[in-house]
Design an enzyme around this catalytic site. Sequence first.
Site: not given
Ligand code: IMP
Length: 430
Positions: A13, A16, A40-41, A222
């Site tokens: 977040d 990007k 989520g962009h 991420q």
């Molecule tokens: P998962 O990727 O859904 O398995 O989540 C694993 C961890 O990564 C959790 O803490 C999510 O909140 C975090 N996470 C996954 N994708 C994002 C992102 O795009 N932005 C921020 N945190 C993320």
Amino acid sequence: MSVVAVIGGQWGDEGKGRIVDLLAQHAHMVIRYSGGNNAGHTVINDRGVFKLHLIPAGIFNPSTANIIGTGVVVDPASLLEEMETLAAADVSFDRLYISDRAHVILPYHREQDRLQETLRGDGKIGTTGRGVGPAYSDKMERIGLRMADLRDEHTLRQQLARAASMKNAFFRALNGPQVVAEELFEQLRAYGQRLRAHIVPSHPLVQRALQRGERILLEGAQASLLDVDWGTYPYVTSSAPGAAGACQGSGIGPRHLSRILGVYKAYTTRVGGGPFPTELRDETGDLLRERGHEYGTTTGRPRRCGWFDAVAARYVAELNSLTHLVITKLDVLDPLPVIRICTGYRLKGELIDYMPTLASELERVEPIYEELPGWQSDTSAVRDYAALPANARRYLERLAELIGVPLAIISVGASRDASITRVPVEALFA
Ligand code: IMP
């Protein structure tokens, strides 16, 4: 030829999306290389405000080829929904390609994600619930389905039967729902038909672009502190969001990377569980959340907010051989009289300058802060570095010094033009 990778420098977040959108206007090809619709962009441009989860940000530029790369896990239902939203804004998908090697997120992966989070109890990760982790584990387990399988009925039936027998044994043990392979087959076949034109071998496309010397943008999702190997394990995602993952997920060798941009917010946020040494559970944290609209793009969850952590930031810069720094949301700090930067940690009475491996230790570190005076004036209309208040420049320059990477772009607002470029975007592709 130039290949520019955009990497998240913190826990995600960082903004990007807007940087990728800015760079995508100059790119011939944009490749999303890892993660899934957990990302989520937010992109704000002349067509409106868009929340992109899977589709590369170059989609708004009709002459740019957009590839959902091999390292991505694709939920076809979510992808089709995203395409429908964009189609309503007249976005063309003529140049949208999905690597046929990319793995598929299936409905049972979402179910598994939910069940496993429940089983984790107090130790839950706080996943986005999109089935991303289970899809990646099935890929490694070699019971995953790939986009190519959706185009080939024989393989689809065969792979699905194999996967369903394994999954049903798992779900039975947890009293979960059973997978009905035949029903799922029909659903996936229908997705395959709808996406058929876009599912292609990505290797020839990417190689041709490299040979032609095109400008290629590798779009990160991420971030490095969520990396499955280098992040705050087990509170991580299940992919490799850094520069090495960019090569692996796009099929471009490391020798071709010409610039590696690390995107950091001017403060820090984290969504989900896990250690966060500089977290602010006070009024300043609330101010950052409100001013920065720190609510998840994908799940709407309020983000945890805190000061900039230069120990973590330098670690990420080193892991990814960053060549340039992008600092976003500087304007969020405008009203603060004093701004703190974490420059070290104290662990069990000892001063350390690295991130401990154990989450339990990182949870217990006491951050050591350096204080800088704030600027207490509005920076949101500034477009020229020299016009920034002296204290804002001092803050940015201190960040760059602590991270050890030169500043290229600073953003002071959400729209495309709300940025200050110290290195022109064209030069990043030179
Ligand atoms: P998962 O990727 O859904 O398995 O989540 C694993 C961890 O990564 C959790 O803490 C999510 O909140 C975090 N996470 C996954 N994708 C994002 C992102 O795009 N932005 C921020 N945190 C993320």
